[in-house]
Scaffold this active site. Sequence first.
Site: not given
Length: 341
Positions: A27, A31, A76, A153
């Site tokens: 990752r 962010r 993703d 998911y």
Amino acid sequence: MTDMKNDLILRTLRGEAVERTPVWMMRQAGRYLPEYMVLRQKYGFFERCQTPALAAEITIQPVDIVGVDAAILFSDILVIPQAMGLEVQMVESRGPLLPEPIKTEADFNRIRVPDTDETLGYVFDAIKLIKQELNGRVPLIGFAGAPWTILCYMVQGKGSKTFDEAKIFCYTQPALAHKLLQMITDTTIAYLKGQVKAGADVIQIFDSWGGLLGPEDFENISLRYIRQIVEALKDEALTIIFAKGAWHSLESMAATGAHGLGIDWCIKPQLARQFAGNNVTLQGNFDPAKLLSPIPVIKAEVKNMLKAFGPGRHIANLGHGILPNVPVDHARAFVDAVKEA
Ligand code: 1CP
């Protein structure tokens, strides 16, 4: 074909000799980088994924800013359920939401194994652009979620600590679960072959929730499908399986023929090596939260980690994704500590 100027990761995965341990961070495009946050303010999540120029810019940011030895495609794992026909939303500060998850046989009317050129062509375009812009500086890692993690998911409809609804689906409706897992697997194989054809040098399979299953269920529900993916790809690309928490199955994961296996920080590297054998590269396993320690502590802990893995067949990485609150200079200290060792 461009020459690969830094091919440390490729050689390590092939089991060849390297001058030093290569390093990247799961990752790493995201962010904790102020440069990413600027683009995040301006564009929606899937807009960033679906616009090749934006995906390319975000993918390359950590190569320029923290000096990692590989780029990983900005995308993703949930683009697969999306391509199969399910709506996927990214909800600000809450994560993914699939408002109409799969629960019953009737729900299968809403999903299909899609043509990946039609539904995911934007990823292949992004990869071509990234390869052009990287110009051989470092290899590009493509990726997909493992079928079990994607099922989590598609059935649960959102993130969860236990994915209890996904488990109940597998345990009470096994035929439907295997039908879904096979549809995800077929889609993923076509998708990853497309990534390789577009230029991805390495493929990592993220089984983030593999550790929620016991060893037998992991074999039946997860590894069985990962094995199909690795078998379909291993002659075309270098492959890494990262099944978080599934240390009990390192031996069977190594037997798939994958070139690399990711491990998290809850297993000692020496024990992982015993389980995995000597014919596979291990990747990991720094506790991501330790990047919040003072820099001298990070440097010392990296040295300990490298010593524990020993020389060769190791790619330094975190044991899971980098946290959003990690200061950039701490991420850079992690990378530099590996390079300086
Ligand atoms: O707010 C934002 O900017 C969105 C945050 C974000 C980002 C940056 C999400 C939402 N996805 C991503 C990109 C992403 N996701 C990458 C990019 C490349 C890189 O590694 O730098 C990758 C590889 C992923 C893979 C991914 N998505 C995984 C597997 C890896 C892991 O961390 O376990 C999983 C489980 C997801 C689902 C997902 N997408 C986003 C979030 C917040 C989550 C996790 C939700 C949950 O906890 O269930």
